[in-house]
Scaffold this active site. Structure first.
Site, PDB file in Angstrom:
ATOM      1  N   ASP A 119     -16.826  50.265   3.421  1.00 57.49           N
ATOM      2  CA  ASP A 119     -15.865  51.134   2.740  1.00 57.49           C
ATOM      3  C   ASP A 119     -16.501  52.498   2.443  1.00 57.49           C
ATOM      4  O   ASP A 119     -15.856  53.536   2.562  1.00 57.49           O
ATOM      5  CB  ASP A 119     -15.382  50.467   1.442  1.00 57.49           C
ATOM      6  CG  ASP A 119     -14.749  49.113   1.710  1.00 57.49           C
ATOM      7  OD1 ASP A 119     -13.975  49.007   2.679  1.00 57.49           O
ATOM      8  OD2 ASP A 119     -15.048  48.155   0.972  1.00 57.49           O
ATOM      9  N   HIS A 132     -12.928  44.607  -1.966  1.00 57.07           N
ATOM     10  CA  HIS A 132     -12.910  44.899  -0.525  1.00 57.07           C
ATOM     11  C   HIS A 132     -11.640  44.331   0.123  1.00 57.07           C
ATOM     12  O   HIS A 132     -11.693  43.417   0.936  1.00 57.07           O
ATOM     13  CB  HIS A 132     -14.173  44.342   0.158  1.00 57.07           C
ATOM     14  CG  HIS A 132     -14.148  44.569   1.641  1.00 57.07           C
ATOM     15  ND1 HIS A 132     -14.263  45.825   2.203  1.00 57.07           N
ATOM     16  CD2 HIS A 132     -13.972  43.718   2.687  1.00 57.07           C
ATOM     17  CE1 HIS A 132     -14.178  45.744   3.516  1.00 57.07           C
ATOM     18  NE2 HIS A 132     -13.991  44.460   3.844  1.00 57.07           N
TER      19      HIS A 132
END
Ligand SMILES: NC(=O)c1ccc[n+]([C@@H]2O[C@H](COP(=O)([O-])OP(=O)(O)OC[C@H]3O[C@@H](n4cnc5c(N)ncnc54)[C@H](O)[C@@H]3O)[C@@H](O)[C@H]2O)c1
Ligand SMILES: O=C(O)C[C@H](O)C(=O)O
Length: 341
Positions: free
Chosen positions: A178, A205
């Site tokens: 990310d 996530h």
């Protein structure tokens, strides 16, 4: 330098003492085990860890195909010894003595699926692998890549608690991809060199639980609210963008291997006493009311040294933070419940 130290010393005992103290003070021995090493992430991750000079022993475990991967990677002329292990009977040997265990074992998404749709298969895989870690390398750091990370990390924590060896400082959900995506997308819009960019990503996530903090991005750029909203959404949907582009052939593997190798390297540096190693990761946390949360973490000789504060958030990010909490809470609870049934 190493050779000249050995040549000049007189007795062999002195030589071996010098060799030991020299090599341990420079680059300690570190065993890294990858579980799921023959998969889409596992193979390039094995390659990248073989290139890492901090690794002395690379243990490649999978339920199939590890002999070939290990033979292939093992021919690379870098420091680590490579051994492949295949099937549950060899899991103990794969794990014994490991300082760091990286877990990319499990099924990936296909178009139209959420990460939570992987729960039914991957939760069981992670549960079994966590039980083996508890038994064979209870002191290792664990880097969890298998999805849904928001639930697989709590599953591992519960299994470790049941085994009586849980150390919250040693369990990490890998959210580095990310951060990698947020940096890439931000650099493109801000027109700054990507190598200089830093962007913390907090939360979890999956979808909206991924919250990039572009208000804290460096170098600073004066981006409009619309651009920041679009950057946030693209970071949140980065995994889906890859899943759709791969059209049924899996999810991110190469960028994930890169991100996994970056995070593993940071963990090894922390273990080796390198100061000020800070990365974002999904860990046990008290910085919000949620028991697991991704934020900047300082890594040290025992794993997590400090979970850092979130810092100042923009109003948009404050809204994002409140919006992600219900989904993250329910994913955590789902993992805890599964591990205890
Ligand atoms: N955290 C992240 O940012 C991130 C990014 C990308 C993918 N992922 C996740 O990583 C996982 C793996 O993705 P992939 O693309 O490498 O999948 P893949 O199917 O290509 O590889 C998975 C590997 O796991 C192995 N495996 C299955 N059960 C196992 C077990 N019990 N023990 C050891 N190995 C086992 C399989 O044999 C296979 O080789 C998926 O769950 C995916 O969603 C996470
Ligand atoms: O999106 C996925 O399913 C894989 C991974 O979590 C990713 O972010 O790429």
């Amino acid at each position: 330098m190493f050779r000249s130290v050995i040549v000049r010393s007189s007795s062999s005992a002195k030589q071996s003492l010098l060799r030991r103290s020299f090599s341990s003070s420079s680059v300690p021995e570190r065993k890294v085990a990858i579980l799921g090493a023959a998969g889409g992430i596992g193979q390039p991750l094995a390659l990248l860890m073989k290139l890492n000079p901090l690794v002395s022993s690379l243990s490649l475990f999978d339920i199939a195909n590890t002999p070939g991967v290990a033979a292939d990677v093992g021919h690379i002329n870098t420091r680590s010894e490579v051994v492949g292990y295949m099937g549950d009977d060899e899991l103990a040997k794969a794990l014994e003595g490991a300082d760091l265990v990286i877990i990319p074992a499990g099924v990936p998404r296909k178009p139209g699926m959420t990460r939570d749709d992987l729960f039914n298969i991957n939760a069981g895989i992670v549960k079994n692998l966590s039980s083996a870690i508890a038994k064979y390398c209870p002191h290792a750091l664990v880097n969890m890549i298998s999805n849904p990370v928001n639930s697989t990390v709590p599953i591992a924590a519960e299994i470790f608690k049941k085994a009586g060896m849980y150390d919250e400082k040693k369990l990490f959900g890998v959210t580095t991809l990310d951060v990698v995506r947020a940096k890439t997308f931000y650099a493109g819009k801000a027109n700054v060199p990507v190598a200089e960019v830093n962007v913390p990503v907090i939360g979890g996530h999956a979808g909206v639980t991924i919250l990039p903090l572009f208000s804290q991005a460096t170098p600073q750029a004066n981006l409009s609210a619309d651009v920041l909203t679009a950057l946030t959404k693209r970071t949140q949907d980065g995994g889906t963008e890859v899943v759709e582009a791969k059209a049924g052939k899996g999810s991110a593997t190469l960028s994930m291997a890169y991100a996994g190798a970056l995070f593993a390297d940071a963990c090894l540096k922390g273990l080796n006493g390198v100061p000020d190693v800070v990365e974002c990761s999904y860990v046990q946390s008290t910085i919000t009311e949620l028991p697991f949360f991704a934020s900047k973490v300082r890594l040290g000789k025992n794993g997590v040294e400090e979970v850092l504060d979130l810092g100042p958030l923009s109003d948009f990010e404050k809204e994002g933070l409140e919006a992600l909490k219900p989904e993250l809470k329910s994913s955590i609870e789902k993992g805890v419940k599964f591990a205890n049934q």
